[in-house]
Scaffold this motif. Sequence first.
Motif, PDB file in Angstrom:
ATOM      1  N   LEU A 196       0.841  -1.197   0.000  1.00 38.60           N
ATOM      2  CA  LEU A 196       0.000   0.000   0.000  1.00 38.60           C
ATOM      3  C   LEU A 196       0.876   1.247   0.000  1.00 38.60           C
ATOM      4  CD1 LEU A 196      -2.828  -1.001   2.522  1.00 38.60           C
ATOM      5  CD2 LEU A 196      -2.431  -1.741   0.178  1.00 38.60           C
ATOM      6  N   LEU A 197       1.965   1.198   0.758  1.00 35.65           N
ATOM      7  CA  LEU A 197       2.917   2.308   0.777  1.00 35.65           C
ATOM      8  C   LEU A 197       3.698   2.380  -0.528  1.00 35.65           C
ATOM      9  CD1 LEU A 197       4.227   1.813   4.429  1.00 35.65           C
ATOM     10  CD2 LEU A 197       2.837   3.734   3.621  1.00 35.65           C
ATOM     11  N   VAL A 198       4.033   1.225  -1.082  1.00 35.85           N
ATOM     12  CA  VAL A 198       4.760   1.200  -2.358  1.00 35.85           C
ATOM     13  C   VAL A 198       3.907   1.833  -3.454  1.00 35.85           C
ATOM     14  CG1 VAL A 198       5.808  -0.252  -4.124  1.00 35.85           C
ATOM     15  CG2 VAL A 198       6.097  -0.834  -1.715  1.00 35.85           C
TER      16      VAL A 198
ATOM     17  N   PRO B 148      -8.512   1.550   1.349  1.00 37.47           N
ATOM     18  CA  PRO B 148      -9.721   1.833   2.136  1.00 37.47           C
ATOM     19  C   PRO B 148      -9.987   0.819   3.247  1.00 37.47           C
ATOM     20  CG  PRO B 148     -10.164   2.128  -0.203  1.00 37.47           C
ATOM     21  CD  PRO B 148      -8.815   1.478  -0.096  1.00 37.47           C
ATOM     22  N   GLN B 149      -9.491  -0.417   3.107  1.00 38.92           N
ATOM     23  CA  GLN B 149      -9.722  -1.439   4.138  1.00 38.92           C
ATOM     24  C   GLN B 149      -8.553  -1.548   5.129  1.00 38.92           C
ATOM     25  OE1 GLN B 149     -10.279  -2.570   0.621  1.00 38.92           O
ATOM     26  NE2 GLN B 149     -12.290  -1.645   1.008  1.00 38.92           N
ATOM     27  N   SER B 150      -7.532  -0.740   4.945  1.00 36.94           N
ATOM     28  CA  SER B 150      -6.342  -0.851   5.796  1.00 36.94           C
ATOM     29  C   SER B 150      -6.642  -0.435   7.238  1.00 36.94           C
ATOM     30  CB  SER B 150      -5.223   0.037   5.236  1.00 36.94           C
ATOM     31  OG  SER B 150      -4.116   0.079   6.119  1.00 36.94           O
ATOM     32  N   LYS B 151      -5.975  -1.110   8.177  1.00 36.31           N
ATOM     33  CA  LYS B 151      -6.111  -0.766   9.592  1.00 36.31           C
ATOM     34  C   LYS B 151      -5.084   0.289  10.021  1.00 36.31           C
ATOM     35  CE  LYS B 151      -8.023  -5.267  10.932  1.00 36.31           C
ATOM     36  NZ  LYS B 151      -7.865  -6.463  11.794  1.00 36.31           N
TER      37      LYS B 151
ATOM     38  N   ALA C 261      -3.197   6.110   9.862  1.00 33.78           N
ATOM     39  CA  ALA C 261      -3.014   7.226   8.936  1.00 33.78           C
ATOM     40  C   ALA C 261      -3.984   7.124   7.772  1.00 33.78           C
ATOM     41  CB  ALA C 261      -1.576   7.254   8.427  1.00 33.78           C
ATOM     42  N   PHE C 262      -4.177   5.935   7.241  1.00 36.46           N
ATOM     43  CA  PHE C 262      -5.089   5.755   6.112  1.00 36.46           C
ATOM     44  C   PHE C 262      -6.544   5.974   6.535  1.00 36.46           C
ATOM     45  CE2 PHE C 262      -1.908   2.720   3.881  1.00 36.46           C
ATOM     46  CZ  PHE C 262      -1.175   3.811   3.457  1.00 36.46           C
ATOM     47  N   GLN C 263      -6.906   5.510   7.729  1.00 34.22           N
ATOM     48  CA  GLN C 263      -8.273   5.690   8.205  1.00 34.22           C
ATOM     49  C   GLN C 263      -8.597   7.171   8.382  1.00 34.22           C
ATOM     50  OE1 GLN C 263      -9.184   3.228  11.636  1.00 34.22           O
ATOM     51  NE2 GLN C 263      -8.016   1.503  10.822  1.00 34.22           N
ATOM     52  N   VAL C 264      -7.662   7.918   8.958  1.00 37.91           N
ATOM     53  CA  VAL C 264      -7.856   9.357   9.148  1.00 37.91           C
ATOM     54  C   VAL C 264      -7.878  10.075   7.807  1.00 37.91           C
ATOM     55  CG1 VAL C 264      -6.730  11.450  10.036  1.00 37.91           C
ATOM     56  CG2 VAL C 264      -6.908   9.410  11.470  1.00 37.91           C
ATOM     57  N   LEU C 265      -7.033   9.636   6.889  1.00 33.19           N
ATOM     58  CA  LEU C 265      -6.965  10.254   5.574  1.00 33.19           C
ATOM     59  C   LEU C 265      -8.276  10.085   4.819  1.00 33.19           C
ATOM     60  CD1 LEU C 265      -5.036  11.607   3.477  1.00 33.19           C
ATOM     61  CD2 LEU C 265      -4.661   9.313   2.578  1.00 33.19           C
ATOM     62  N   ILE C 266      -8.846   8.891   4.850  1.00 36.98           N
ATOM     63  CA  ILE C 266     -10.110   8.636   4.154  1.00 36.98           C
ATOM     64  C   ILE C 266     -11.224   9.488   4.744  1.00 36.98           C
ATOM     65  CG2 ILE C 266     -11.883   6.874   3.777  1.00 36.98           C
ATOM     66  CD1 ILE C 266      -9.535   4.850   3.550  1.00 36.98           C
ATOM     67  N   GLU C 267     -11.226   9.615   6.064  1.00 35.98           N
ATOM     68  CA  GLU C 267     -12.217  10.477   6.722  1.00 35.98           C
ATOM     69  C   GLU C 267     -12.044  11.932   6.279  1.00 35.98           C
ATOM     70  OE1 GLU C 267     -13.373  12.013  11.234  1.00 35.98           O
ATOM     71  OE2 GLU C 267     -11.979  10.346  10.959  1.00 35.98           O
TER      72      GLU C 267
ATOM     73  N   ILE D 292     -10.662   6.618  -3.252  1.00 37.11           N
ATOM     74  CA  ILE D 292      -9.202   6.653  -3.350  1.00 37.11           C
ATOM     75  C   ILE D 292      -8.804   6.146  -4.737  1.00 37.11           C
ATOM     76  CG2 ILE D 292      -7.030   5.819  -2.397  1.00 37.11           C
ATOM     77  CD1 ILE D 292      -8.538   7.637  -0.517  1.00 37.11           C
ATOM     78  N   ASP D 293      -8.326   7.046  -5.576  1.00 37.97           N
ATOM     79  CA  ASP D 293      -7.789   6.658  -6.874  1.00 37.97           C
ATOM     80  C   ASP D 293      -6.441   7.352  -7.066  1.00 37.97           C
ATOM     81  OD1 ASP D 293      -8.377   9.311  -7.498  1.00 37.97           O
ATOM     82  OD2 ASP D 293     -10.156   8.817  -8.664  1.00 37.97           O
ATOM     83  N   SER D 294      -5.839   7.151  -8.220  1.00 41.35           N
ATOM     84  CA  SER D 294      -4.504   7.706  -8.457  1.00 41.35           C
ATOM     85  C   SER D 294      -4.519   9.230  -8.416  1.00 41.35           C
ATOM     86  CB  SER D 294      -3.963   7.220  -9.807  1.00 41.35           C
ATOM     87  OG  SER D 294      -4.849   7.563 -10.865  1.00 41.35           O
ATOM     88  N   GLN D 295      -5.615   9.845  -8.861  1.00 44.53           N
ATOM     89  CA  GLN D 295      -5.708  11.303  -8.840  1.00 44.53           C
ATOM     90  C   GLN D 295      -5.824  11.825  -7.411  1.00 44.53           C
ATOM     91  OE1 GLN D 295      -5.371  12.811 -12.039  1.00 44.53           O
ATOM     92  NE2 GLN D 295      -4.900  10.650 -12.299  1.00 44.53           N
TER      93      GLN D 295
END
Length: 621
Positions: free
Chosen positions: A268-270, A297-300, A303-309, A315-318
């Motif tokens: 996911l980071l890569v 979007p399913q990551s625990k 940082a990703f959870q806060v980012l999606i909120e 979440i796409d490339s753009q």
Amino acid sequence: MDCPSIDIPTYTEKQTIETFKNSLQIFTHIDEIAHILRIRFNDFAFHALKDIPHPQALYNNMEASLLVCQSILCNEKIVIVGDYDADGICATCIMLDFFEQLSYTNVAFAMPNRFKHGYGFSKKLFHEIIQNHPDVRVIITVDNGISSFEAGALCKANNIHFIITDHHTLEVDSNGETKIPPCDFLINPQQQHCTFPYRDICGSLVAWYFCCALKINMQTICKDPHIVFETLKHAQANTPTLHYKTIRMHTHTYMQHLSQIRMESFLLLVGIAIIADVMPLNAINHTICRYALKHIPQSKRCAFQVLIEHLKCSIDSQTLGFRLIPLLNAAGRISDGKIALEFLRSKSLAKAKSYLKQLKELNAQRKYLQDEVTNQAFHALTQIPQNENMLCAVGDNWHEGVLGIVAGKMADEFQKPCFVLTNINGVCKGSGRSYGDVDLIASMQRIGHLMQRYGGHVGAVGLEIKDCNIESFIRAFEPIIYDGEKRENVLGMLQTHLITHELLACIESFEPFGNGNPLPKFFIEMPILGWRKTGQGFIEFQLQYMDNRSIKGMFFSPKYAQHDFCIGDILQFRATIGLDFQPYYGTHKAQLHTSNYAVNTNKQHLMLIIDKIYGLQNNSL
């Protein structure tokens, strides 16, 4: 921001635009668009993670990881040296998270500060590491190190193992011979002996492959006590002496943790790093990015959870390219890349929210400084003689953190490679950005003797040069063209009846988009029903759509902020298709220049994202 004034072509130049239109394919059905996009993937060697190259395909990877396994068994201090951009931050995060999941605690990291240390693993950063970690036995760089000649020599002199994991182009001397810093192992797909099938991969993917090799070797070692003994026999004599039973106990613990490490979770980071470093979306990069976009979007990860909120959109490339990655880069550009690293490694939602707030503030500051330097850089172009093949702007004490962004803006504006440098006490430091099919790093290598330091990729470089050599540098620059795929600026001409959610779904099925798989852009003509200027100087259009409807078109550039558009004129433009999450014209209807045409306020209606205006045609003629 005061950009150069450029007139919009009018109907008086209609013949030129008509010639351009006649060269384009006119799409009448969505299947025609899908066919063109599908062709891009015909040469892909694989489409699934299970088919990607084995870690042993990366030259020196297995051997270097074995050395680190020895250090782990001997409980030696390992220091990871990262970089302050998004790729380097993600690579550092991957390495630290891997060691944490392995339960190996005698590891630390160092990250250069742009303003204190400069780029990469430098002499100054080496001495700081020694001061903070006097017991360090192994130093591993991620996303840097290929230019660390002084630091490499210091590692050798101090009997410290030095492993470079990098992806940048290797330096060459005046005879064209490759230069490699003193090190135990170099892991870099760009080196001559490496047969890894994909040369253009990011630093985070190299770091991921190194961790894969570590896992493989550690599993092999921990399964057999005799291998542990033989491995330790080959370790250096001055390593800390540990009792054999203690080591066996540790290997049992490692073995338990190794079985639980899921290497695909680090991808996911890569994926973020691939997009951040504008790597070509060939088979391996595209497959990894596609996996990352699906699973973020399913990551625990907090940082990703806060980012999606925070993002409140898919979440796409753009989304990553324009909303997340600038936040990660802002830390290293304005303050310290460690802030972005701490955000990614946050162990709680509260911590992640706190770091995200800092990143947003830094990014706002970055935007302000970027506009300020852009104004000065455009004006500075007239201050020194230029080369028809490139442009170079030099100023005093410009903020170093935004020079690369400004160079990219200039390259897009003038359609040629551009350099933006700041002069600090007679030494000019800065960045260059390529345009079209110019191999920027190869072009730099020909005149490397004029610079104190340089490095980078085909499309982007960093450099240091004495101010007395600037004019010689500009005169001597000759572009080298690389043998790459021709960029698709316009996929074809789009008839308005095809602008549907079905077309958007078709396009999204070919995600992720980026270098090598560009987001489809279309030439479109639509009458202007209304328009307004936003507070940022952008233009928000209301354009005539099919069946007596309207569609929103956003032009995110201040280029035509002073232009008055006429209602009824036909706008000829290039655009991509997206969803509109904001109502038409927001609360600014009083500022709207409009007809009496009905406006649809559905927040998730389709919209057109305009990136180039070709012309205006008077609808009455």
